[in-house]
Design a protein around this motif. Structure first.
Motif, PDB file in Angstrom:
ATOM      1  N   ALA A 246      -4.432  -9.512  -7.629  1.00 30.36           N
ATOM      2  CA  ALA A 246      -4.844  -8.107  -7.662  1.00 30.36           C
ATOM      3  C   ALA A 246      -5.104  -7.585  -6.249  1.00 30.36           C
ATOM      4  CB  ALA A 246      -6.093  -7.942  -8.527  1.00 30.36           C
ATOM      5  N   ALA A 247      -5.723  -8.421  -5.405  1.00 25.55           N
ATOM      6  CA  ALA A 247      -5.986  -8.012  -4.028  1.00 25.55           C
ATOM      7  C   ALA A 247      -4.692  -7.816  -3.246  1.00 25.55           C
ATOM      8  CB  ALA A 247      -6.867  -9.041  -3.342  1.00 25.55           C
ATOM      9  N   ARG A 248      -3.729  -8.730  -3.443  1.00 30.26           N
ATOM     10  CA  ARG A 248      -2.442  -8.606  -2.741  1.00 30.26           C
ATOM     11  C   ARG A 248      -1.679  -7.357  -3.207  1.00 30.26           C
ATOM     12  NH1 ARG A 248      -5.131 -11.963  -0.963  1.00 30.26           N
ATOM     13  NH2 ARG A 248      -4.622 -14.134  -0.422  1.00 30.26           N
ATOM     14  N   LEU A 249      -1.694  -7.099  -4.509  1.00 29.08           N
ATOM     15  CA  LEU A 249      -1.007  -5.927  -5.040  1.00 29.08           C
ATOM     16  C   LEU A 249      -1.649  -4.642  -4.535  1.00 29.08           C
ATOM     17  CD1 LEU A 249      -0.382  -7.067  -8.727  1.00 29.08           C
ATOM     18  CD2 LEU A 249       1.296  -6.916  -6.878  1.00 29.08           C
ATOM     19  N   CYS A 250      -2.964  -4.637  -4.487  1.00 27.67           N
ATOM     20  CA  CYS A 250      -3.667  -3.465  -3.978  1.00 27.67           C
ATOM     21  C   CYS A 250      -3.267  -3.201  -2.527  1.00 27.67           C
ATOM     22  CB  CYS A 250      -5.177  -3.675  -4.093  1.00 27.67           C
ATOM     23  SG  CYS A 250      -6.170  -2.275  -3.517  1.00 27.67           S
ATOM     24  N   GLY A 251      -3.236  -4.257  -1.722  1.00 26.02           N
ATOM     25  CA  GLY A 251      -2.866  -4.104  -0.328  1.00 26.02           C
ATOM     26  C   GLY A 251      -1.431  -3.665  -0.123  1.00 26.02           C
ATOM     27  N   SER A 252      -0.573  -3.934  -1.112  1.00 25.60           N
ATOM     28  CA  SER A 252       0.846  -3.578  -1.008  1.00 25.60           C
ATOM     29  C   SER A 252       1.161  -2.212  -1.602  1.00 25.60           C
ATOM     30  CB  SER A 252       1.709  -4.640  -1.713  1.00 25.60           C
ATOM     31  OG  SER A 252       1.528  -5.913  -1.128  1.00 25.60           O
ATOM     32  N   ALA A 253       0.227  -1.643  -2.373  1.00 26.38           N
ATOM     33  CA  ALA A 253       0.479  -0.369  -3.039  1.00 26.38           C
ATOM     34  C   ALA A 253       0.477   0.791  -2.042  1.00 26.38           C
ATOM     35  CB  ALA A 253      -0.564  -0.130  -4.124  1.00 26.38           C
ATOM     36  N   ARG A 254       1.301   1.780  -2.307  1.00 21.36           N
ATOM     37  CA  ARG A 254       1.309   2.983  -1.490  1.00 21.36           C
ATOM     38  C   ARG A 254       0.118   3.857  -1.873  1.00 21.36           C
ATOM     39  NH1 ARG A 254       6.883   4.935  -3.340  1.00 21.36           N
ATOM     40  NH2 ARG A 254       6.134   6.934  -2.507  1.00 21.36           N
ATOM     41  N   PRO A 255      -0.313   4.756  -0.978  1.00 21.87           N
ATOM     42  CA  PRO A 255      -1.459   5.629  -1.291  1.00 21.87           C
ATOM     43  C   PRO A 255      -1.275   6.366  -2.608  1.00 21.87           C
ATOM     44  CG  PRO A 255      -0.884   5.822   1.025  1.00 21.87           C
ATOM     45  CD  PRO A 255       0.199   4.978   0.386  1.00 21.87           C
ATOM     46  N   GLY A 256      -2.306   6.324  -3.433  1.00 21.59           N
ATOM     47  CA  GLY A 256      -2.282   7.007  -4.723  1.00 21.59           C
ATOM     48  C   GLY A 256      -1.530   6.282  -5.809  1.00 21.59           C
ATOM     49  N   LYS A 257      -1.026   5.065  -5.509  1.00 25.82           N
ATOM     50  CA  LYS A 257      -0.183   4.351  -6.459  1.00 25.82           C
ATOM     51  C   LYS A 257      -0.879   3.101  -7.004  1.00 25.82           C
ATOM     52  CE  LYS A 257       3.088   7.318  -5.778  1.00 25.82           C
ATOM     53  NZ  LYS A 257       3.393   8.327  -6.815  1.00 25.82           N
ATOM     54  N   ILE A 258      -0.277   2.561  -8.083  1.00 24.56           N
ATOM     55  CA  ILE A 258      -0.822   1.387  -8.778  1.00 24.56           C
ATOM     56  C   ILE A 258       0.273   0.339  -8.898  1.00 24.56           C
ATOM     57  CG2 ILE A 258      -1.960   0.550 -10.873  1.00 24.56           C
ATOM     58  CD1 ILE A 258      -2.421   3.615 -11.542  1.00 24.56           C
ATOM     59  N   LEU A 259      -0.053  -0.893  -8.527  1.00 23.50           N
ATOM     60  CA  LEU A 259       0.845  -2.020  -8.751  1.00 23.50           C
ATOM     61  C   LEU A 259       0.162  -3.007  -9.686  1.00 23.50           C
ATOM     62  CD1 LEU A 259       2.371  -2.777  -5.212  1.00 23.50           C
ATOM     63  CD2 LEU A 259       3.388  -1.481  -7.098  1.00 23.50           C
ATOM     64  N   ILE A 260       0.930  -3.548 -10.640  1.00 23.17           N
ATOM     65  CA  ILE A 260       0.372  -4.510 -11.583  1.00 23.17           C
ATOM     66  C   ILE A 260       1.248  -5.761 -11.610  1.00 23.17           C
ATOM     67  CG2 ILE A 260      -0.565  -2.615 -12.960  1.00 23.17           C
ATOM     68  CD1 ILE A 260       1.572  -3.230 -15.066  1.00 23.17           C
ATOM     69  N   VAL A 284       3.936 -11.545   0.149  1.00 23.85           N
ATOM     70  CA  VAL A 284       2.569 -11.329   0.623  1.00 23.85           C
ATOM     71  C   VAL A 284       1.925 -12.677   0.892  1.00 23.85           C
ATOM     72  CG1 VAL A 284       2.295  -9.143  -0.606  1.00 23.85           C
ATOM     73  CG2 VAL A 284       1.711 -11.283  -1.756  1.00 23.85           C
ATOM     74  N   ARG A 285       0.763 -12.648   1.525  1.00 28.76           N
ATOM     75  CA  ARG A 285       0.090 -13.896   1.877  1.00 28.76           C
ATOM     76  C   ARG A 285      -0.166 -14.741   0.630  1.00 28.76           C
ATOM     77  NH1 ARG A 285      -5.434 -15.008   2.819  1.00 28.76           N
ATOM     78  NH2 ARG A 285      -5.911 -12.772   2.644  1.00 28.76           N
ATOM     79  N   GLY A 286       0.371 -15.955   0.623  1.00 34.18           N
ATOM     80  CA  GLY A 286       0.187 -16.872  -0.488  1.00 34.18           C
ATOM     81  C   GLY A 286       1.260 -16.778  -1.560  1.00 34.18           C
ATOM     82  N   TYR A 287       2.095 -15.730  -1.519  1.00 29.87           N
ATOM     83  CA  TYR A 287       3.126 -15.540  -2.535  1.00 29.87           C
ATOM     84  C   TYR A 287       4.395 -14.999  -1.857  1.00 29.87           C
ATOM     85  CZ  TYR A 287      -0.967 -15.744  -5.558  1.00 29.87           C
ATOM     86  OH  TYR A 287      -2.132 -16.121  -6.172  1.00 29.87           O
ATOM     87  N   ARG A 288       5.447 -15.801  -1.871  1.00 33.23           N
ATOM     88  CA  ARG A 288       6.686 -15.384  -1.201  1.00 33.23           C
ATOM     89  C   ARG A 288       7.490 -14.395  -2.041  1.00 33.23           C
ATOM     90  NH1 ARG A 288      10.119 -20.207   1.155  1.00 33.23           N
ATOM     91  NH2 ARG A 288      11.275 -18.361   1.856  1.00 33.23           N
ATOM     92  N   ARG A 289       7.436 -14.540  -3.367  1.00 29.79           N
ATOM     93  CA  ARG A 289       8.183 -13.634  -4.244  1.00 29.79           C
ATOM     94  C   ARG A 289       7.282 -13.261  -5.434  1.00 29.79           C
ATOM     95  NH1 ARG A 289      13.468 -12.929  -3.734  1.00 29.79           N
ATOM     96  NH2 ARG A 289      13.768 -12.617  -5.978  1.00 29.79           N
ATOM     97  N   LEU A 290       6.378 -12.350  -5.177  1.00 30.54           N
ATOM     98  CA  LEU A 290       5.436 -11.916  -6.203  1.00 30.54           C
ATOM     99  C   LEU A 290       6.064 -10.770  -7.004  1.00 30.54           C
ATOM    100  CD1 LEU A 290       2.616 -12.042  -7.477  1.00 30.54           C
ATOM    101  CD2 LEU A 290       1.843 -10.442  -5.691  1.00 30.54           C
ATOM    102  N   ARG A 291       6.295 -11.024  -8.287  1.00 30.64           N
ATOM    103  CA  ARG A 291       6.913 -10.013  -9.149  1.00 30.64           C
ATOM    104  C   ARG A 291       5.855  -9.012  -9.597  1.00 30.64           C
ATOM    105  NH1 ARG A 291      10.889 -12.635 -13.491  1.00 30.64           N
ATOM    106  NH2 ARG A 291      11.438 -10.422 -13.617  1.00 30.64           N
ATOM    107  N   ALA A 292       6.190  -7.747  -9.477  1.00 31.54           N
ATOM    108  CA  ALA A 292       5.222  -6.701  -9.784  1.00 31.54           C
ATOM    109  C   ALA A 292       5.925  -5.476 -10.360  1.00 31.54           C
ATOM    110  CB  ALA A 292       4.453  -6.317  -8.518  1.00 31.54           C
ATOM    111  N   HIS A 293       5.120  -4.585 -10.926  1.00 32.77           N
ATOM    112  CA  HIS A 293       5.611  -3.336 -11.487  1.00 32.77           C
ATOM    113  C   HIS A 293       4.721  -2.201 -10.988  1.00 32.77           C
ATOM    114  CE1 HIS A 293       7.284  -6.318 -14.220  1.00 32.77           C
ATOM    115  NE2 HIS A 293       8.124  -5.421 -14.687  1.00 32.77           N
ATOM    116  N   ALA A 294       5.325  -1.023 -10.858  1.00 33.62           N
ATOM    117  CA  ALA A 294       4.564   0.174 -10.557  1.00 33.62           C
ATOM    118  C   ALA A 294       4.127   0.792 -11.876  1.00 33.62           C
ATOM    119  CB  ALA A 294       5.406   1.158  -9.759  1.00 33.62           C
ATOM    120  N   LEU A 295       2.839   1.161 -11.952  1.00 31.74           N
ATOM    121  CA  LEU A 295       2.268   1.760 -13.158  1.00 31.74           C
ATOM    122  C   LEU A 295       2.031   3.238 -12.917  1.00 31.74           C
ATOM    123  CD1 LEU A 295       0.800   1.520 -15.973  1.00 31.74           C
ATOM    124  CD2 LEU A 295      -1.278   1.044 -14.655  1.00 31.74           C
ATOM    125  N   SER A 296       2.430   4.073 -13.857  1.00 31.44           N
ATOM    126  CA  SER A 296       2.187   5.523 -13.752  1.00 31.44           C
ATOM    127  C   SER A 296       2.093   6.110 -15.161  1.00 31.44           C
ATOM    128  CB  SER A 296       3.302   6.200 -12.955  1.00 31.44           C
ATOM    129  OG  SER A 296       4.563   6.006 -13.594  1.00 31.44           O
TER     130      SER A 296
END
Length: 300
Positions: A246-260, A284-296
């Motif tokens: 969750a911390a890595r996704l937060c750090g990777s998200a664009r302003p105003g956006k959500i990554l899950i 990201v740190r600790g994960y070379r290929r972290l799969r994620a989705h944008a939530l809206s």
């Protein structure tokens, strides 16, 4: 400083002696609570206090010393932070000519209110622990991170009053959204908030409502990351891979956006109240290929 209770009969050392515990252990607990290692004959404790500490000491005998010290440290740190804030508020009230109560009277009233609020929260937490998770146990939940974009730079550009308004609004409004969906704020981190909600759909709706607060003065731009899985609940905090993700996704998200993360995406993919969009794997740190989705929210 408010005076000790009028029925106080024991100094710290006399309390340790009355409890019949090892003085060295008593010193460790005292220090873990956040108090200095210094001798004092001041009478601080009453018979009722001794009885309460005796019950605590008997229960602690069933737990290893490291866990006891950690518990005392958590209590001390939490209450020290609260007391610092309360002392500032009481001092400000005392300097206000329109306030006629003394600091001692206000402290007594605050103590009563604080005990009431704590008891109510404890009852809610105990009820929740019977039906969901217990401390030191695995807890299947969604962890959410929210942080302020560019906080360090922003804090240098505004004065302390504006910074206080920003932090207050940030914590108040985010906490209101989290509790609206029956979630729990685990901790605040100055420019960030960590929360948990065991219900995937509710956690997603929480994130969407938080995203709506982004760049709504005095709240600046926000970003959010969510991850679903097993965490360790310990002393009011949470640990485990979902917290890290969750911390890595937060750090990777664009302003105003959500990554899950993928786990949460799988849990809510059929919910028509949300929209999911796959993004390329993140490095990201600790994960070379972290799969994620944008939530809206769904498009009209």
């Amino acid at each position: 400083m408010t005076a000790p209770s009028s029925d106080a009969r024991y100094s710290r050392d006399e309390l340790v002696e009355a409890l019949g515990i090892d003085p060295e252990y008593g010193e460790k607990i005292w220090t873990a609570f956040g108090f200095a290692r210094q001798h004092s004959d001041a009478k601080l404790f009453s018979d009722a206090d001794v009885a309460a500490f005796r019950l605590f000491a008997r229960g602690a005998a069933q737990v290893d010393e490291a866990a006891q010290i950690a518990t005392a440290r958590t209590i001390g740190q939490s209450l020290a932070r609260l007391a610092d804030w309360q002392a500032d508020q009481l001092t400000e009230f005392d300097q206000n000519p329109d306030v006629t109560w003394s600091i001692n009277d206000m402290a007594k009233a605050l103590n009563r209110i604080q005990q009431l609020v704590w008891r109510l929260h404890l009852e809610i937490a105990l009820e929740g622990s019977r039906s969901s998770h217990t401390d030191h146990a695995d807890w299947n939940t969604v962890i959410g991170f929210v942080d302020v974009v560019g906080y360090t730079s922003l804090s240098r550009q505004i004065d302390h009053h504006e910074l206080n308004d920003l932090i207050t609004a940030f914590e108040d409004r985010i906490s209101a959204v989290v509790t609206r969906y029956d979630g729990q704020v685990i901790k605040t981190l100055g420019d960030g908030i960590l929360f948990a909600n065991p219900d995937p759909a509710s956690s997603a709706l929480t994130a969407l409502d938080i995203a709506d607060l982004s760049d709504q003065p005095p709240i600046p731009r926000l970003r959010i990351g969510l991850a679903h899985g097993e965490v360790l609940a310990r002393l009011g905090d949470v640990f485990g891979e979902p917290v890290n993700i969750a911390a890595r996704l937060c750090g990777s998200a664009r302003p105003g956006k959500i990554l899950i993360d993928e786990n949460l995406a799988d849990a809510i993919e059929d919910d028509d109240r949300v929209r999911l969009r796959s993004i390329p794997p993140l490095s990201v740190r600790g994960y070379r290929r972290l799969r994620a989705h944008a939530l809206s929210r769904p498009k009209p």
